[in-house]
Write a protein that holds these residues in place. Sequence first.
Motif, PDB file in Angstrom:
ATOM      1  N   LEU A  65       6.678   5.946 -12.706  1.00 22.97           N
ATOM      2  CA  LEU A  65       6.589   4.880 -13.594  1.00 22.97           C
ATOM      3  C   LEU A  65       8.030   4.499 -13.872  1.00 22.97           C
ATOM      4  CD1 LEU A  65       3.403   5.538 -15.427  1.00 22.97           C
ATOM      5  CD2 LEU A  65       3.624   4.673 -13.470  1.00 22.97           C
ATOM      6  N   ASP A  99       5.337  -0.582 -11.244  1.00 18.18           N
ATOM      7  CA  ASP A  99       4.457  -0.108 -12.475  1.00 18.18           C
ATOM      8  C   ASP A  99       5.671   0.506 -13.395  1.00 18.18           C
ATOM      9  OD1 ASP A  99       1.682  -1.063 -12.315  1.00 18.18           O
ATOM     10  OD2 ASP A  99       1.649   0.582 -10.811  1.00 18.18           O
ATOM     11  N   THR A 109       1.618  -1.078 -17.399  1.00 21.08           N
ATOM     12  CA  THR A 109       0.661  -1.062 -16.328  1.00 21.08           C
ATOM     13  C   THR A 109       0.273  -0.073 -15.561  1.00 21.08           C
ATOM     14  OG1 THR A 109       2.506  -1.406 -14.746  1.00 21.08           O
ATOM     15  CG2 THR A 109       1.556  -3.339 -15.740  1.00 21.08           C
ATOM     16  N   GLY A 110       1.086   0.908 -15.403  1.00 19.53           N
ATOM     17  CA  GLY A 110       0.964   2.100 -14.830  1.00 19.53           C
ATOM     18  C   GLY A 110      -0.416   3.293 -15.334  1.00 19.53           C
ATOM     19  N   ASP A 154      -3.275  -2.285 -11.676  1.00 14.53           N
ATOM     20  CA  ASP A 154      -1.486  -1.871 -11.559  1.00 14.53           C
ATOM     21  C   ASP A 154      -0.961  -2.979 -11.461  1.00 14.53           C
ATOM     22  OD1 ASP A 154      -1.900  -2.504  -8.927  1.00 14.53           O
ATOM     23  OD2 ASP A 154      -2.117  -0.362  -8.340  1.00 14.53           O
ATOM     24  N   GLY A 155       0.348  -2.895 -11.349  1.00 16.56           N
ATOM     25  CA  GLY A 155       1.567  -3.956 -11.104  1.00 16.56           C
ATOM     26  C   GLY A 155       1.712  -4.105  -9.799  1.00 16.56           C
TER      27      GLY A 155
END
Length: 475
Positions: A63, A75, A79-80, A417-418
Amino acid sequence: MNRFDTIIRGGTVVTAADTFKSDVAIKGGRIVALGLDLGEAETVLDATDKLVLPGGIDSHVHLAQPQASGVVIADDFLTGTRSAAFGGNTTVLPFCLQEKGQSLREAVKAYHAEAEGRCFVDVSFHLIISDPTEQVLGQELPALIEAGYTSFKVFMTYDGLALTDWQMLDVMAVARETGALVMVHAENYDAIRFLTDRLEKAGKTAPKYHAASRPIPVEREATHRAISLAELSDVPVMIVHVSNREAMEEIRRAQTKGLKVFGETCPQYLVLTERDLDKIDMEGAKFVCSPPPRDNESQVACWEGLQQGVFSVFSSDHCPYRYEGDAGKQLPKGKSSFRWVPNGIPGIAARLPILFSEGVVKGRIDLNRFVALSATNHAKTYGLYPRKGTIAVGSDADIAIWDPELKQTLSHTMLHDGCDYSPYEGLEITGWPVLTMVRGTIVVRNGALVGTPRHGEYLPREKSALAQDGGRNRR
Ligand code: URP
Ligand code: ZN
Ligand code: ZN
């Protein structure tokens, strides 16, 4: 006033050792009682027909990691860790990367700043040592290990990260002195560079040639060498993201000899193959990771490694790059050769549903092994047990309630997630975590985020119980 903050009622509790009907009482973020008829609580959560499991611990995620020029990891902590919670995880261990020329302390300070106030679940950091200078070996690394950064990863490949054997021995000597656990990315750097050059000269530059540039012997040889260096140094070692039988058998052989060699595998080696990289245009880049997914026989071997205890941890190796745009899988340079496609794929939320569905539901592993591989062994390996990784009186109330019957088709929209894709899109999954709770506070419930990014805490870790007294099991 009620005796308890929360009671989870009517579920089946599963630990790495036992499966039993029990309610779980929680107070002050901890589990305070197990049993039936525990009385009343402020909040009662009904877990009838559900499984009550220790929250997942993902001990291998990337991350907010600094990247090569022009590349952005998809991420950050926000977001992670959000995605981790949707996948039933309550603790994640990302890597704090020391860049070449950088002080390790500076890297740690910067990484804490990235995480501060941005974690939905608890976090702890491994270190990545890319520049083992005298200062790092003599001062920074030993001091950081004492301060709770009790594991570090070294790479045998990748520009800017690969250590020489001498350097590996240097860092292993520090681990021997301090009782830290060394994690190794085992692939032969020169062999990969040689094969990559050959492939490029032959015009073989599409993403699918990534797999041809790092075939099984590249991983097997480095695994053997890493184990030999650890044996010479008398330190335990964790070989991460193992993809195939030959590397797995190297680990098993060392374990049979009485060496403290541990192994990790990941979802990509159970459900993907090299064929996934062979897609039109750049689509195959969505599956580029190292080591690459192999073949069906390798998948069988990785299952065997999980079933027989050669692999003690199952992690995601979540390392996401977006497919769309110029900063991820379709980096302009990456279109000229697989060599430049960022290595890594997302999996932080998909890890446990895949292991549950493909493992437990299909009868390959039982529920207790699922818990061991997804939480308990991570906590034991990385110095978090018994605070984390189990359901027991006194442990943190880090719990995932699973609906073992829920059938879904995996889609990226479920993962939060991102990134902008999942390599596991379309996989039919049975079983999903319907509630994730970190230290007694619900973070995700029925597919909705209810937690806050200020709730996740940073966890300094004890030294691994597995990494004390050298690298050999004393008889
Ligand atoms: O391809 C991978 N695995 N990327 C993440 C970095 C690593 O080697 O773990
Ligand atoms: Zn790696
Ligand atoms: Zn990794």
